[in-house]
Design an enzyme around this catalytic site. Structure first.
Site, PDB file in Angstrom:
ATOM      1  N   TYR A  73       0.797  -1.201  -0.172  1.00  0.00           N
ATOM      2  CA  TYR A  73      -0.054   0.018   0.106  1.00  0.00           C
ATOM      3  C   TYR A  73       1.021   1.339  -0.116  1.00  0.00           C
ATOM      4  CZ  TYR A  73      -3.693   3.134   0.914  1.00  0.00           C
ATOM      5  OH  TYR A  73      -4.887   4.399   0.564  1.00  0.00           O
ATOM      6  N   PHE A 125      -7.351  21.599 -24.436  1.00  0.00           N
ATOM      7  CA  PHE A 125      -7.617  20.315 -24.786  1.00  0.00           C
ATOM      8  C   PHE A 125      -8.844  19.944 -23.644  1.00  0.00           C
ATOM      9  CE2 PHE A 125      -7.424  15.749 -23.347  1.00  0.00           C
ATOM     10  CZ  PHE A 125      -7.509  15.233 -24.626  1.00  0.00           C
ATOM     11  N   THR A 126      -9.657  19.014 -24.283  1.00  0.00           N
ATOM     12  CA  THR A 126     -10.964  18.727 -23.438  1.00  0.00           C
ATOM     13  C   THR A 126     -11.030  18.833 -21.953  1.00  0.00           C
ATOM     14  OG1 THR A 126     -10.679  16.476 -24.168  1.00  0.00           O
ATOM     15  CG2 THR A 126     -12.111  17.553 -25.726  1.00  0.00           C
ATOM     16  N   ASP A 216       1.854  20.244 -20.172  1.00  0.00           N
ATOM     17  CA  ASP A 216       1.216  19.104 -20.586  1.00  0.00           C
ATOM     18  C   ASP A 216       2.081  17.978 -21.403  1.00  0.00           C
ATOM     19  OD1 ASP A 216      -0.643  17.036 -21.569  1.00  0.00           O
ATOM     20  OD2 ASP A 216      -2.180  18.368 -21.798  1.00  0.00           O
ATOM     21  N   LYS A 259      -0.185   7.671 -23.458  1.00  0.00           N
ATOM     22  CA  LYS A 259       0.183   8.216 -24.696  1.00  0.00           C
ATOM     23  C   LYS A 259       1.548   7.726 -25.136  1.00  0.00           C
ATOM     24  CE  LYS A 259      -3.854  10.192 -24.631  1.00  0.00           C
ATOM     25  NZ  LYS A 259      -4.154  11.434 -23.880  1.00  0.00           N
ATOM     26  N   ARG A 383     -13.168  15.420 -33.941  1.00  0.00           N
ATOM     27  CA  ARG A 383     -12.467  16.378 -33.635  1.00  0.00           C
ATOM     28  C   ARG A 383     -12.825  17.599 -34.330  1.00  0.00           C
ATOM     29  NH1 ARG A 383     -11.943  15.117 -28.582  1.00  0.00           N
ATOM     30  NH2 ARG A 383      -9.936  13.992 -27.817  1.00  0.00           N
ATOM     31  N   PHE A 450     -18.660  14.654 -26.210  1.00  0.00           N
ATOM     32  CA  PHE A 450     -18.252  13.764 -27.514  1.00  0.00           C
ATOM     33  C   PHE A 450     -18.204  12.236 -27.010  1.00  0.00           C
ATOM     34  CE2 PHE A 450     -13.934  13.424 -26.069  1.00  0.00           C
ATOM     35  CZ  PHE A 450     -13.735  14.369 -25.268  1.00  0.00           C
TER      36      PHE A 450
HETATM   37  C1  LIG Z   1      -5.103  12.320 -23.140  1.00  0.00           C
HETATM   38  C2  LIG Z   1      -4.719  13.605 -22.937  1.00  0.00           C
HETATM   39  C3  LIG Z   1      -4.888  14.332 -21.520  1.00  0.00           C
HETATM   40  C4  LIG Z   1      -5.960  13.666 -20.665  1.00  0.00           C
HETATM   41  O1  LIG Z   1      -5.100  12.354 -20.052  1.00  0.00           O
HETATM   42  P1  LIG Z   1      -6.104  10.999 -19.876  1.00  0.00           P
HETATM   43  O2  LIG Z   1      -5.045  10.199 -19.476  1.00  0.00           O
HETATM   44  O3  LIG Z   1      -6.765  10.689 -20.733  1.00  0.00           O
HETATM   45  O4  LIG Z   1      -6.913  11.400 -18.696  1.00  0.00           O
HETATM   46  C5  LIG Z   1      -4.513  15.523 -21.249  1.00  0.00           C
HETATM   47  N1  LIG Z   1      -3.950  16.235 -22.213  1.00  0.00           N
HETATM   48  C6  LIG Z   1      -3.535  15.735 -23.586  1.00  0.00           C
HETATM   49  C7  LIG Z   1      -2.909  16.519 -24.461  1.00  0.00           C
HETATM   50  C8  LIG Z   1      -4.126  14.546 -23.824  1.00  0.00           C
HETATM   51  O5  LIG Z   1      -3.839  13.953 -25.112  1.00  0.00           O
END
Ligand SMILES: *Cc1c(COP(=O)(O)O)cnc(C)c1O
Length: 459
Positions: A73, A125-126, A216, A259, A383, A450
């Protein structure tokens, strides 16, 4: 051996079988999914280009790392390996793991943003913008105009426009700006990089105004590869060196490790400031878990540490970007309108140009993604106006210039033949473009519509 093509620096050890479907089955499946490719069942998909998120093929080393999970943990050995890897490869002193990128965005936004603040960024970004808004902030787009033009071939469409940034400071004052948020290889601009020259200028700008610079870093390695290929003075630097240099210019970072870093789940918040780290440790236990696991299993942290090291290898990156460029080149040869230059994680189809008979208010990119699925079982993602959502004050749809369908390429998953089939399918949809109908919402979620919104065809 001299490098000739982008061929993969690995071979295939295990395969996952795919189900083939008929056109009738796909027509039924997409109607049941409300013309939203997010609502399809994965087993009804042939080539899945929905996203590059969490869908990478892990290496044998990463899988071996999964067996080394220390599932304590508190104080897992894998956390310390991850923390050390982030320090060595990404420069940040402190790491707080989170279940994925948005977990880190939530914590950072809650700590730094006050009601009435403004957060400038190189395109929204969303999830990032939503967390900024939920914390009381307003997102301000400071990306160069070229980023909003699908036909512009600017090599660094992710760059910041300092006029826009200066205007914002003049309008609202530096004390209303808790930080500047900079994305590497800007997702919503089509996977377009920021240059180190621009980032260095931004660092100086932030120092001058005493404003934090947040990164980011979801696709930092892809950005680094473009710098190596395109920016003067970096041809002889490795992707690994450039990645470090980018991170070192920023104060803190949010990461979706689903990613670049080639794991199926995970993320983190990283920073150099001890005070910010302490606050993040306090919040992470509320939303994610203890600060030494933050929503991740020990084995997942181990796979992530290994994935980070693999993600910055030059051979990996030239194959990764090479495959996407191959798809882009083939589509262009067939006369398909796509965003240029080719992105780092995807090729973006220009839905406005492909479906000129569908007005933007009838969601042409959403309709195009659905039509591509019916044609061949390829799953892509909208998009455009659906992703952009509504302005929280006026309730009006945001109407972005870019109305795109994203063909996103998972890392180390598909072959050149899959890319060829994708090109043939897009060409087939284009031939019958005038048969594609516009859409209207039958269910519209209030946030991030979306993902779960449903539609019906008009007419
Ligand atoms: C995917 C993404 C996020 C959010 O990350 P999640 O792991 O999906 O929560 C933030 N910023 C960018 C540019 C992304 O592509």
């Amino acid at each position: 051996m001299e490098k000739r093509s982008w061929a993969e620096p690995y071979k295939i050890k295990m395969v996952e079988l795919l189900k083939m479907t008929t056109r009738e089955e796909r027509e039924k499946a997409i109607a049941e999914a409300g013309y939203n490719t997010f609502l399809l069942r994965s087993e009804d998909v042939y080539i899945d280009l929905l996203t590059d998120s969490g869908v990478s093929a892990m290496s044998d080393r990463q899988w071996a790392g999964m067996m080394l999970g220390d599932e304590a943990y508190a104080g897992s050995r894998n956390f310390y390996h991850l923390e050390e890897t982030i320090r060595d490869y990404y420069s940040y002193k402190f790491t707080v793991p989170t279940h994925q990128g948005r977990g880190a965005e939530n914590i950072l936004s809650q700590i730094l943003i006050k009601d009435g603040d403004y957060v400038p960024g190189n395109m929204y970004f969303t999830t990032t913008r939503l967390h900024q808004e939920l914390a009381g902030g307003t997102f301000i787009d400071i990306i160069i105009d070229e980023a909003h033009d699908p036909a512009s071939t600017h090599p660094f469409k992710g760059n910041v426009d300092f006029h826009k940034l200066n205007n914002l400071v003049n309008d609202v004052g530096a004390d209303k700006i808790p930080y500047v948020c900079i994305a590497t290889c800007v997702n919503m601009a089509g996977g377009q990089p920021i240059s180190l020259d621009n980032l260095r200028e931004l660092r100086n700008w932030c120092d001058k105004h005493d404003i934090m610079l947040v990164h980011d870093m979801t696709r930092v390695a892809e950005n680094a590869y473009f710098i190596q290929q395109r920016e003067d003075g970096y041809q002889n630097k490795t992707v690994k060196e450039i990645v470090f240099e980018i991170c070192d210019l920023t104060d803190a970072a949010t990461m979706s490790s689903k990613k670049d870093a080639m794991v199926n789940i995970g993320g983190f918040l990283a920073m150099n400031d001890a005070d910010l780290y302490e606050k993040a440790c306090e919040l992470v236990v509320v939303y994610e878990g203890l600060h030494t696991y933050g929503g991740m299993a020990g084995r997942d942290m181990e796979a992530l540490a290994i994935g980070i090291k693999e993600s910055v290898q030059d051979d990996h990156m030239s194959a990764r970007i090479g495959q996407i460029a191959y798809l882009g080149r083939r589509l262009e040869e067939e006369g398909v309108p796509i965003v240029k230059p080719y992105g780092g994680h995807a090729i973006f189809l220009d839905a406005k140009a492909i479906l000129p008979h569908i007005p933007q208010a009838q969601y042409p990119a959403q309709a195009l993604a659905a039509a591509l699925y019916v044609e061949s079982g390829i799953r892509a993602m909208e998009r455009g106006v659906v992703s952009a959502g509504r302005n929280k004050e006026t309730g009006e749809n945001y109407m972005p210039n870019l109305e795109l369908v994203r063909l996103t390429i998972p890392r180390r998953v598909y072959t050149q033949a899959h890319m060829d089939v994708t090109v043939e399918s897009v060409v087939e949809v284009m031939k019958n473009a005038n048969e594609v109908k516009g859409l209207e919402f039958t269910y519209e979620p209030k946030m991030l519509r979306f993902f779960q919104g449903t539609f019906k065809q008009i007419g």
